[in-house]
Design an enzyme around this catalytic site. Sequence first.
Site, PDB file in Angstrom:
ATOM      1  CD  GLU A 150      74.513 -96.656 -27.837  1.00 41.26           C
ATOM      2  OE1 GLU A 150      73.588 -95.814 -27.918  1.00 41.26           O
ATOM      3  OE2 GLU A 150      74.295 -97.875 -27.674  1.00 41.26           O
TER       4      GLU A 150
ATOM      5  CG  HIS B  28      67.628 -89.924 -35.282  1.00 38.58           C
ATOM      6  ND1 HIS B  28      66.905 -91.089 -35.173  1.00 38.58           N
ATOM      7  CD2 HIS B  28      66.793 -89.025 -35.862  1.00 38.58           C
ATOM      8  CE1 HIS B  28      65.697 -90.899 -35.671  1.00 38.58           C
ATOM      9  NE2 HIS B  28      65.600 -89.659 -36.083  1.00 38.58           N
TER      10      HIS B  28
HETATM   11 ZN   LIG Z   1      70.244 -98.577 -30.111  1.00 38.64          ZN
END
Ligand SMILES: [Zn+2]
Length: 606
Positions: A392, A398
């Site tokens: 996570e 990201h």
């Molecule tokens: Zn994922």
Amino acid sequence: MKKRVEVPLEDRWNVEALYPDQNAWEKALTTFSSQPHQGLKWPDLQAFQGTFDQGVENVGNALRLMLKIDRDLSKLYTYAHLRHDEDIANPEFKKNYEQILSLAHAFAEESAWIQPELMALPDMLLEEYLASPLLSDYHFYLKKMLRMKNHTLSPDNEKLLALSGQALQTSHKTFSALNDADFKFGVIVDKGEEKPLSHATYGLYIRDQDRSLREHAFKKYHHHYDSYENTFCELLSGQIHNHLFQSRARHFSSCLEAALFPKNIDTSVYHALIQAVHEKISVLHRYMELRKRILQLDTLHLWDVYVPLTSSADIRMSYSEAENVIIASVAPLGSEYQEFLKKGLLEQRWVDRYENESKRSGGYSSGCYDSMPYILMNYKSLLRDVFTLAHEAGHSMHSLYSRKHQPYQYSDYPIFLAEVASTFNEDLLTRFLIDRCQDPHEKIFLLNQKIEDIRGTLFRQTMFAEFELLIHQFVEQGTPLTPQLLKHEYRRLNQTYFGPAVFMDKEIEIEWARIPHFYYNFYVFQYATGISAALALSEKVMKGGSQDREAYLSFLKGGSSKYPIEMLKMAGVDMTSSAPVKSAIQTFDRLLSELEQLLDLAIEHK
Ligand SMILES: [Zn+2]
């Protein structure tokens, strides 16, 4: 278990950074939809309807307004959904959440005219608009929106297609109703003891050290599906005919092309995946031979292929230990990356750490353009939880980079890319833990888990992808799907993938009947391409120089500002070739050799 109000601040995510309290959120909500007019919540946006052919500035202004509303809405939504998930039983949170969902629905309805109206513009005019500096911020955004133009039918025909939508969902819905609700598997009797069988317990039994329990579970579970073989065959066939109908109505050459075209993924990506796995399949056969040898079996049955190769205890870590190893493990991505993550976890309170009464289960990464990333965890100190947090956190980083470096319209990443950053970070964590592991049993545990992970995500999903392609091709060629045909092909594929060391028990032939993903329209291959890209990239970053790292970071910063395949090329892998998949399989090969050595050593010591 703690009630939500008893959870200490440091264990809670920092929702106050979005709105200081409930009142502030409600106030923002009131301002957001304060001037409704004639049943419309956003009359300003509606005012642009019918004006797109009268000047490019109308298009630019409408898009700007639409994105502004969308952005404000997603901030309000994020707060309501985080609050809802931290305590699902709280009636006020529930009310707020439903309120924001209905507002989002209203917005989708009120802005639904924009795409068709753009598509209806004459080609010449559209070209002229796209070349205008007034739309330069939205150029790629519009190109994506208009991608389906040549596969969009006349308004009358589109209406007809839309009218058929609900009826065409019947196969999938019936499958789910049967599989998730109506099916009762009863009990299995193992050593005189009755044990309840369900989807959840099957997943546990098939990995249990008790071999006869595994065998009974495997047989009973699949016999149940087998007694409905005609029903499942018709359901699957109905779904594939649905795909064929959509594909032909929109003038695509195949179902595969119809599914991949909207994302601008060439069908060669799909074929390259299958081809690469076929070329390297002997490594999976080797893994099965190792299983047979380590488990000391004369015959390796299909109920012996999931059980862990070591019975040693799970590795446990406290939450703060987990944070520290995860932060340390991302060092190869450079100090800026590491600092952002460290700050997020240790200071900014991205994470809602533990279970509490009525908290949503599982784990996810969330947030919006105007917020920090938020991570929901139900941390219980098992190794699996440590990897979930790493996963996570990979999504969150990201998101953080994409939001930092892209305007709102390009700040989200598409599904094809979504699992790359998360899987990449899991791989960094695996490398970190294996490198530092002193205890051979722990090392075996880690290696075995990682190998199983790659097998399930890369090899098994590719086998599914191959089966999916095959059955679509049968239907496209006019070959009727029968239980016999499906069973024959499914058995053949299993034989190819598992290899000579595994005995093909008859029950496997019906396994296709229980896989929900075959109703998802060419979805599963993305699991396999995602893990392949991630493993190939982490290998590149770990072995390469700073330019490899920078290329990967520029991918994280890219959001959706390019098509997914282009974005991955920028990161350093070309998914239209078989190279990344082969590189991922090489990683599997390397881990397998390490495991082989350790297990053989362990046997010698016995
Ligand atoms: Zn994922």
